[in-house]
Motif scaffolding. Structure first.
Motif, PDB file in Angstrom:
ATOM      1  N   GLN A 171       3.000   2.725  -3.621  1.00 48.52           N
ATOM      2  CA  GLN A 171       1.411   2.996  -4.476  1.00 48.52           C
ATOM      3  C   GLN A 171       1.030   4.267  -4.113  1.00 48.52           C
ATOM      4  OE1 GLN A 171      -1.205   0.175  -5.691  1.00 48.52           O
ATOM      5  NE2 GLN A 171      -3.169   1.509  -4.578  1.00 48.52           N
ATOM      6  N   PRO A 172       0.926   5.173  -5.396  1.00 48.85           N
ATOM      7  CA  PRO A 172       0.701   6.206  -4.952  1.00 48.85           C
ATOM      8  C   PRO A 172      -0.963   6.711  -4.646  1.00 48.85           C
ATOM      9  CG  PRO A 172       1.022   6.712  -6.842  1.00 48.85           C
ATOM     10  CD  PRO A 172       1.095   5.256  -6.263  1.00 48.85           C
ATOM     11  N   LEU A 173      -1.137   7.353  -3.695  1.00 47.68           N
ATOM     12  CA  LEU A 173      -3.026   7.814  -3.930  1.00 47.68           C
ATOM     13  C   LEU A 173      -3.027   8.512  -4.855  1.00 47.68           C
ATOM     14  CD1 LEU A 173      -3.226   8.993   0.100  1.00 47.68           C
ATOM     15  CD2 LEU A 173      -3.608   6.136  -1.104  1.00 47.68           C
ATOM     16  N   THR A 174      -4.052   8.344  -5.478  1.00 50.48           N
ATOM     17  CA  THR A 174      -4.683   9.211  -6.506  1.00 50.48           C
ATOM     18  C   THR A 174      -5.476  10.261  -5.308  1.00 50.48           C
ATOM     19  OG1 THR A 174      -4.977   7.489  -7.659  1.00 50.48           O
ATOM     20  CG2 THR A 174      -6.625   9.188  -8.278  1.00 50.48           C
ATOM     21  N   LEU A 175      -5.360  11.609  -5.253  1.00 51.90           N
ATOM     22  CA  LEU A 175      -5.698  12.924  -4.677  1.00 51.90           C
ATOM     23  C   LEU A 175      -6.417  13.784  -5.406  1.00 51.90           C
ATOM     24  CD1 LEU A 175      -4.456  11.716  -1.119  1.00 51.90           C
ATOM     25  CD2 LEU A 175      -7.590  11.877  -1.915  1.00 51.90           C
TER      26      LEU A 175
END
Length: 362
Positions: A171-175
């Motif tokens: 799951q990718p980080l939202t940055l």
């Protein structure tokens, strides 16, 4: 407390960390009797915290982060993720299992199901820590903005270590796009320069004392909580106020080089120093004296031991008095060559820590 993301920063994937899931009706009570921190702080969810498992003699067995998953299983029981050095996960599992007895809990390794990240804002001055409900809510809001529900403000070095974030595998980080992906080397450089021990190269199972390894400074010990394994010696040491050694940053350099005035990582210079290598003081009138060896007729007593290192910097457990007096040490690298060692007090240490260097009394 300001937790808004700065315009720039970095995120670092930490595959070196392992995760053990503990769930069940008695999970909170069970862990409360085993760790140095206070489970009621997180038993209702929210961000996690640093803690340690000790042996009955008060020595650190494993340093860990304990994260509420902020979800319940089908029975509504609490669930926690215990994050530790991946190399020590099997032994940690065995250590905890010894105490289960009739406790209604279940344990399972889940390292393959999650990714652990360190997220650092370029402007860490916007981060502060606290235990108030609104602060905890603010941390959870910041985690949510990163597409995560598990994690914590990593306040081991006050506001220098950013956030610890755990997300499902892949799951990718939202940055913001301005946040760059960093490397493991950058992570280790950051924690070593700030004097933050971590994992089995720094905490030698069964020998490390919690306060010598700065668990008190790093918010990993609650001195007001009730009984837990290893509590007696920890509390006695704390109240006596006598801590003569602490782990701190060091810089390695060659005997013919000048003594460094401030710690500085040089990626082009590398000294491979095995963890637990002994440090020997350099005599002021014999700056070229080599490190003592077993073949010496009257060997000099070691004054400290090394921990983890990267490049030309590392961590070492040393006498505070020696560090305060600017004592220089010798150590042998992996090739048997003599390397000089200079210690540095972390800037974030509380004033009492700096005073310990002048006097063993707190």
């Amino acid at each position: 407390m300001s937790t808004a993301a700065s315009s720039t920063g970095s995120f670092i994937h930490l595959p070196i960390r392992g995760l053990l899931e503990i769930r069940g009706k008695d999970a909170s009570k069970f862990l409360q009797g085993l760790i140095t921190n206070h489970m009621p702080r997180i038993e209702n969810g929210g961000p996690g915290f640093l803690a340690a498992f000790l042996n009955p003699k008060g020595r650190v067995m494993y340093d860990v982060f304990i994260h509420p998953t902020n979800t319940s299983n089908k029975d509504g029981d609490p669930t926690y993720l215990i994050e530790c050095d991946a190399r020590g996960l099997p032994e940690l599992h065995k250590h905890i299992a010894r105490f289960v007895l009739r406790s209604k809990i279940k344990m399972v390794g889940v390292s393959e199901s999650f990714d652990v990240y360190s997220v650092l804002d370029e402007n860490p001055s916007t981060i502060s820590s606290g235990d108030a409900d609104h602060d905890r809510a603010a941390v959870m809001e910041r985690l949510g903005s990163m597409n995560a529900s598990i994690g914590m403000l990593d306040n081991r070095a006050d506001n220098h270590m950013g956030y610890r974030v755990v997300v499902p595998k892949g799951q990718p980080l939202t940055l913001p796009e301005s946040y760059k992906q960093g490397t493991l080397e950058e992570y280790h450089v950051r924690r070593i320069i700030n004097g933050v021990p971590e994992g089995i190269d720094d905490f030698i199972a069964g020998t490390s004392l919690p306060l010598e390894y700065n668990l008190d400074y790093m918010h990993g010990v609650d001195f007001r909580k009730g009984c837990y394994v290893g509590q007696e010696l920890t509390i006695r040491t704390y109240h006596k106020g006598i801590i003569r050694k602490r782990i701190m940053p060091v810089q390695y350099y060659k005997p013919d080089e000048p003594v460094p005035e401030a710690i500085q990582f040089n990626k082009n210079t590398s000294h491979v120093i095995p963890p637990q290598s002994e440090l020997f003081p350099v005599k002021t009138d014999e700056s070229s004296q080599p490190a003592a060896s077993s073949s010496s007729p009257r060997p000099v007593r070691a004054s400290g031991k090394t921990g983890s290192n990267v490049g030309n910097i590392g961590l070492a457990l040393v006498k505070l008095e020696d560090a305060a007096n600017g004592r220089i040490f010798n150590v042998m690298d992996r090739e048997g060559a003599t390397v000089r060692v200079k210690t540095f007090f972390p800037a974030w240490w509380p004033q009492q820590g700096l005073e310990e260097g002048a006097s063993p009394e707190l």
